[in-house]
Motif scaffolding. Structure first.
Motif, short mmCIF file in Angstrom:
data_model
loop_
_atom_site.label_atom_id
_atom_site.label_comp_id
_atom_site.label_asym_id
_atom_site.label_seq_id
_atom_site.Cartn_x
_atom_site.Cartn_y
_atom_site.Cartn_z
N ARG A 241 0.84 -1.21 0.00
CA ARG A 241 0.00 0.00 0.00
C ARG A 241 0.86 1.25 0.00
N ILE A 242 2.13 1.07 -0.36
CA ILE A 242 3.03 2.22 -0.50
C ILE A 242 3.31 2.37 -2.00
N TRP A 243 3.10 3.57 -2.51
CA TRP A 243 3.27 3.83 -3.95
C TRP A 243 4.25 4.98 -4.15
N VAL A 244 5.10 4.82 -5.13
CA VAL A 244 6.09 5.88 -5.40
C VAL A 244 6.05 6.24 -6.88
N SER A 245 6.39 7.47 -7.19
CA SER A 245 6.52 7.87 -8.59
C SER A 245 8.00 8.10 -8.86
N LEU A 246 8.53 7.35 -9.81
CA LEU A 246 9.97 7.40 -10.09
C LEU A 246 10.26 8.21 -11.34
N GLU A 247 11.37 8.89 -11.32
CA GLU A 247 11.83 9.62 -12.52
C GLU A 247 13.09 8.97 -13.03
N ARG A 248 13.12 8.74 -14.30
CA ARG A 248 14.34 8.26 -14.95
C ARG A 248 14.48 9.01 -16.27
N ASN A 249 15.69 9.07 -16.79
CA ASN A 249 15.89 9.67 -18.11
C ASN A 249 14.99 8.94 -19.11
N MET A 250 14.17 9.67 -19.81
CA MET A 250 13.13 9.05 -20.63
C MET A 250 13.17 9.62 -22.04
N GLN A 251 13.04 8.77 -23.03
CA GLN A 251 13.11 9.27 -24.41
C GLN A 251 11.83 8.98 -25.20
N CYS A 252 11.43 7.69 -25.26
CA CYS A 252 10.32 7.38 -26.17
C CYS A 252 8.96 7.48 -25.46
N GLY A 253 8.91 7.14 -24.20
CA GLY A 253 7.65 7.21 -23.45
C GLY A 253 6.79 5.97 -23.56
N VAL A 254 7.19 5.02 -24.39
CA VAL A 254 6.32 3.85 -24.61
C VAL A 254 7.05 2.51 -24.45
N GLY A 255 8.15 2.49 -23.73
CA GLY A 255 8.81 1.21 -23.43
C GLY A 255 9.55 0.59 -24.58
N PRO A 272 5.21 5.86 -14.30
CA PRO A 272 6.16 6.18 -13.23
C PRO A 272 5.66 5.81 -11.84
N VAL A 273 4.33 5.56 -11.70
CA VAL A 273 3.80 5.22 -10.38
C VAL A 273 3.93 3.71 -10.21
N PHE A 274 4.71 3.32 -9.21
CA PHE A 274 4.92 1.89 -8.93
C PHE A 274 4.48 1.58 -7.51
N ARG A 275 3.98 0.37 -7.33
CA ARG A 275 3.77 -0.11 -5.97
C ARG A 275 5.15 -0.46 -5.43
N TYR A 276 5.41 -0.03 -4.20
CA TYR A 276 6.77 -0.15 -3.67
C TYR A 276 7.33 -1.57 -3.76
N ASP A 277 6.51 -2.58 -3.46
CA ASP A 277 7.09 -3.93 -3.41
C ASP A 277 7.56 -4.39 -4.79
N ARG A 278 7.09 -3.75 -5.86
CA ARG A 278 7.56 -4.12 -7.21
C ARG A 278 8.93 -3.55 -7.53
N VAL A 279 9.26 -2.43 -6.90
CA VAL A 279 10.53 -1.77 -7.26
C VAL A 279 11.51 -1.73 -6.08
N ALA A 280 11.16 -2.43 -5.00
CA ALA A 280 12.00 -2.39 -3.80
C ALA A 280 13.47 -2.66 -4.09
#
Ligand SMILES: Cc1cc2nc3c(=O)[nH]c(=O)nc-3n(C[C@H](O)[C@H](O)[C@H](O)COP(=O)(O)OP(=O)(O)OC[C@H]3O[C@@H](n4cnc5c(N)ncnc54)[C@H](O)[C@@H]3O)c2cc1C
Length: 288
Positions: A241-255, A272-280
């Motif tokens: 139930r913890i969510w974070v928005s991450l910033e990374r250098n981004m170019q295309c926007g579509v993976g 950019p919004v990830f559930r914390y346990d996915r990106v821990a």
């Protein structure tokens, strides 16, 4: 299960289509930061454009380049689409030369959104640092509009100094709508009577909250998010139930290009919004 909107590509939209948008208004916020209120030149494209809180657009300035900017206000409070931008490099510096009536390109919306439906029936804590309040502002709008659905709602916001508190004119309105706004600054001046210190301290001191059943959403510098997550886990917030928005250098926007890839995740497509346990593993939070 993630509460995330589908990316533009997955939703069958045309992620490469650049819309021409006109600058309707430029609002000076704090030093080096301004909000650009944009309107689609093609009104039917504007009417069809939908986004969810937390998503971003790619803004394109011919000759300068393209960069990812979060949508910082929703249509319920503005007839345009607002983007709050801090000058960083080429594109954002060129933006400062625009005036109302000038045009630029916009692709989007992209990415995942804040988990507003997960917040129903729960206390909600938003934690923002600096310009990290911009992607959370549309979520504040959603939490204000459907107030009865949610439990207690707190915004914990930290900025460098009293003059760098973003959107300060709106705090009263947010408070009136039942969102308890707690601010803190790194450096106080003689007129400041509020908290001094990092936003994490506000989280540690927050008492009116059922942490085990609450949702926490966080956006700010990565080091601030790491400390916030550690404090939240310490207080009993559930990792899912913890969510974070991450910033990374981004170019295309579509993976596709891989610039923003973290392991198997693409920040533009899976965030950019990830559930914390996915990106821990990528955030490397140390418990206190
Ligand atoms: C999903 C997402 C949402 C964003 N939302 C906003 C927003 O609402 N408002 C805003 O002002 N900015 C936002 N950003 C950051 C913005 O995209 C970058 O600052 C962007 O690089 C600016 O472009 P530029 O050409 O002006 O600077 P650049 O020339 O690209 O970069 C200037 C400097 O910043 C560094 N840099 C570039 N991107 C990042 C990054 N993501 N994190 C840390 N350092 C970086 C570069 O290495 C370089 O040193 C967001 C980024 C992402 C990924």
């Amino acid at each position: 299960m993630r509460d995330a909107s589908r990316s533009a590509a997955a939703a069958g939209l045309r992620p490469w289509r650049t819309h021409t948008v006109r600058v309707r208004e430029i609002l000076a916020e704090v030093e080096g930061v301004a909000t650009y209120d944009l309107a689609f030149r093609d009104e039917s494209a504007g009417a069809a454009y939908r986004f969810a809180p937390g998503q971003f657009n790619m803004l394109y300035l011919p000759g300068a380049g393209e960069c990812a900017i979060s949508i910082s206000e929703d249509r319920a409070t503005s007839a345009g689409y607002r983007h709050t931008v801090r000058v960083a490099g080429n594109v954002t510096k060129t933006l400062t030369g625009l005036r109302p009536g000038d045009t630029l390109g916009l692709r989007g919306p992209f990415g995942t959104s804040w988990p507003i439906t997960d917040c129903i029936g729960r206390d909600v804590v938003l934690v923002a640092g600096g310009i990290g309040l911009a992607p959370l502002r549309p979520a504040i709008g959603s939490l204000m509009r459907n107030a009865r659905q949610f439990g207690r709602r707190h915004l914990l916001y930290g900025a460098r100094s009293p003059e760098s508190l973003l959107y300060w004119r709106q705090y009263e309105e947010w408070s009136q709508a039942g969102i308890r706004v707690h601010t803190t600054v790194d450096r106080a001046d003689s007129r400041w009577t509020g908290h001094v210190g990092v936003a994490t301290l506000l989280l540690e001191r927050l008492d009116a909250i059922d942490a085990r059943n609450a949702v926490l959403m966080c956006c700010g510098p990565e080091v601030m998010m790491r400390f916030t997550i550690a404090a939240a886990l310490n207080r009993g917030f559930a990792p899912d139930r913890i969510w974070v928005s991450l910033e990374r250098n981004m170019q295309c926007g579509v993976g596709l290009c891989g610039h923003c890839q973290m392991g198997g995740e693409f920040v533009c497509r899976d965030g950019p919004v990830f559930r914390y346990d996915r990106v821990a593993p990528f955030l490397d939070v140390e418990a206190f």
